[in-house]
Design a protein around this motif. Sequence first.
Motif, PDB file in Angstrom:
ATOM      1  N   GLU A  71      45.556  52.260  32.710  1.00 18.79           N
ATOM      2  CA  GLU A  71      47.073  52.276  32.247  1.00 18.79           C
ATOM      3  C   GLU A  71      47.719  52.924  31.366  1.00 18.79           C
ATOM      4  O   GLU A  71      48.946  53.813  31.462  1.00 18.79           O
ATOM      5  N   GLN A  72      47.489  53.786  30.281  1.00 26.45           N
ATOM      6  CA  GLN A  72      48.253  54.816  29.716  1.00 26.45           C
ATOM      7  C   GLN A  72      47.955  55.991  30.135  1.00 26.45           C
ATOM      8  O   GLN A  72      48.869  56.673  30.256  1.00 26.45           O
ATOM      9  N   LEU A  73      47.160  56.180  31.036  1.00 27.97           N
ATOM     10  CA  LEU A  73      47.565  57.146  31.874  1.00 27.97           C
ATOM     11  C   LEU A  73      47.723  57.258  33.041  1.00 27.97           C
ATOM     12  O   LEU A  73      48.552  58.041  33.677  1.00 27.97           O
ATOM     13  N   LEU A  74      47.931  55.809  33.677  1.00 28.58           N
ATOM     14  CA  LEU A  74      49.162  55.518  35.025  1.00 28.58           C
ATOM     15  C   LEU A  74      50.860  56.151  34.412  1.00 28.58           C
ATOM     16  O   LEU A  74      51.507  56.505  35.087  1.00 28.58           O
ATOM     17  N   SER A  75      50.457  55.962  32.859  1.00 31.36           N
ATOM     18  CA  SER A  75      51.959  56.255  32.550  1.00 31.36           C
ATOM     19  C   SER A  75      52.257  57.437  32.708  1.00 31.36           C
ATOM     20  O   SER A  75      53.819  57.316  32.405  1.00 31.36           O
ATOM     21  N   LYS A  76      52.019  58.654  32.580  1.00 31.06           N
ATOM     22  CA  LYS A  76      52.394  59.390  33.012  1.00 31.06           C
ATOM     23  C   LYS A  76      52.301  59.974  34.141  1.00 31.06           C
ATOM     24  O   LYS A  76      52.609  61.917  34.668  1.00 31.06           O
ATOM     25  N   GLU A  77      51.843  59.764  35.026  1.00 31.34           N
ATOM     26  CA  GLU A  77      52.172  59.693  36.935  1.00 31.34           C
ATOM     27  C   GLU A  77      53.153  59.561  36.724  1.00 31.34           C
ATOM     28  O   GLU A  77      53.957  60.045  38.167  1.00 31.34           O
ATOM     29  N   GLY A  78      54.441  57.975  36.579  1.00 35.67           N
ATOM     30  CA  GLY A  78      55.314  57.997  37.079  1.00 35.67           C
ATOM     31  C   GLY A  78      55.345  57.337  38.499  1.00 35.67           C
ATOM     32  O   GLY A  78      54.910  56.683  39.335  1.00 35.67           O
TER      33      GLY A  78
END
Length: 747
Positions: A592-599
């Motif tokens: 979830e944290q990594l996805l937050s950077k994906e837009g």
Amino acid sequence: MDHFTAVENISRRNVLKMFGAAGGGLALGATGLAWSPMTMAQDKQAIMNLFVAIGEDDKVYLTCHRSEMGQGIRTGVPQVIADELQADWEKVVVVQGLADKRYGSQNTDGSRSIRKHFTKLRQMGAMARTMLEQAAATQWQVTVEQVYAKSSRVYLKDSQLSLSFGELAIAASQLTMPELDGLKLKSEADFTQIGQSRTIVDMDDILTGKAQYGYDIQLDGMVYASISRPPVLGSEPVKFDEKAARSVAGVIDVIKMPTLSGPALFKPLGGIAVIASNTWSAEQGRKALNVQWSGSENDSHDSAKYLAELVKKVQAPGKVVRKMGEIPNEWPKNDTLSATYTVPYLAHAMMEPAVAAAKVTESGCEVWASTQTPQSTQQNVAGFLSLKEEQVKVNVTLLGGGFGRKSKPDYSVEAAWLAQQTAKPVKVSWSREDDIQNGYYHAISAQFYQASLNQERDVQALLARTGFPSISSTFAEGVDEPSAGELDLGFTDVPLAIDAMQLESVKATAHSRIGWMRSVCNIQHAFGIGSFMDELAVKADKPCMDMWRQSLGKPRLETFTEQGFKYGNYGETLKDHPVDVARYLGVIDKVEQLLSKEGKAKANQGWGFAVHRSFTSYVAVATLVEVVDKQLKVLKSIAVIDAGRVVNPDRVHSQTEGAIIFGLSLAMMGEITYKDGKVEQSNFHNYPLLRMLQCPEIETYIIESRENPAGVGEPGVPPVAPSLTNAIFAATGTRYRDLPLNRFLKV
């Protein structure tokens, strides 16, 4: 050639007990024999050892008892030993171990090479280091507490004195091996090899073409065999044109293989072998045979009809295999969701098909094989040739992929039997068609899920059923239902915290050889639960990750007590490898944290998510896809793995990347079909693997942990398929519950 002193297995029982064998131990012994790194393990004139030998030239020879198929175990095992030994990595030479009971299990599958041997390997290194330190202390006439080993030397504290390992080896050989209980292992803070990324030791040879795989084996006087095997399991050759085969230039002989009877096990399938002076002639002679085959009880097997029957079976009550609370007799109409998921037969399709060479003499048999299981090869060859196990020597080459297929040594038995019949060294090479049409297949399967939601839109009750032909059917007659061990692979062992849950299995008869494949039954079970959890999230109007969090419940160590089954936990104790819900939640949170950077996903795009625990590791995967005019494009895959203490991070990243590619291949295109009992696919044109243009951008992340090392090679595969189909739903609103996806989309 170097003179060496070996740390040799000769006397102490407690060392071998660690590896599941009786008798023996570890002690340093001296010899003046000339040798090469590979003859140390293969030449009877050279001193055999478990793991460590030290040359007078200061080289440190470390034996790897597992098979290398790209996963990097010939690097990981030496890293663990070298760390405790305090060896200079630049002086390490890796030796491939033969089949030998003293190692315990050498079966390189189940993601257990490091998981099962981490502490034992550390102890082996520590024993040798302790003896070298004692030898130095004796020479300097000080206590052992006043010396220490570092970088292949032993130093005297508070002085300039030091001795190399090579200088100490002979003196150390005269010492008594220390007891296990008295060994002092390094503090984790002092690790110098464990946790460091190391390029695999075979990399240069692989890149320059010097690496020796099974297909590279050449023996003096060797002949080559190509075998026409039964197209239907259980059929036999009733007529063939031997004269036409013998008329092919280079063909030497035509031999009828033994007829398969009883369970398939690891026995040859039967058929007709053509022996020739080269592989090409053997294959051309085989084509000229024009074999006519007998009937078989599996003649009518049709995978499409079989799957339809499985789908029907899982709609009806089965055998209860796990239960908590009471599921409702009447399910609430508006708040209940049900779905059925299917996965077809699958083939391993490794780049190097099965291959083995063998020669038989009056004294026994020697085998060279691309094998994951040297000991099983030894046992099965011995049994089939009526030899004693100690009469069979098994040499392990590098493997061009394995995925579980090469842990089934039927092809080595074929080579050994033909070598016995011809009195010549024989190499049996499986073609790609042989590999696809005569393998041990991952089971076809169907799963049914049904759940109801409460007022908070959480899962209130869950009913699930699974059905597939069991791997056990390959080893025993009459098996028609999954084993508890297979159900433990992603079905009964998901630690859901739901008040009412009932899991069931249904019967299914096997019509082909069923075998384990990379991540085994987790393939279908993760697809089922991973897809259904996303469907429940959509119905509850909440993110899939939140549905997982709520369904898993609070952080805890799940023991599955009073739930109607005994959990196998991949052969591990729950004390050493607990089912830790906090670690599930940890990989979810990290994705979830990594996805937050994906837009946010763009038009016609969507992200999908899935999480799964297998082989005592936890993996969460998020996949981004784009679908335009039914053309599927996988854009990105993010995977987070918690595998406990990691030995070689580079290999963990690589194995996770490979798992994503493997999982995408299966989900998008993997399908073996049967018609009239025969496999319809034959090569990569109709059993394709992921191409470079289909491969997404891949990002992998390793959770730092000091928990016991867990599996790595297989855990990345299971969550890939559900994350992909969930992403397609997010992009298109269409739910695909049946694999592979190329039946519905252009891939």
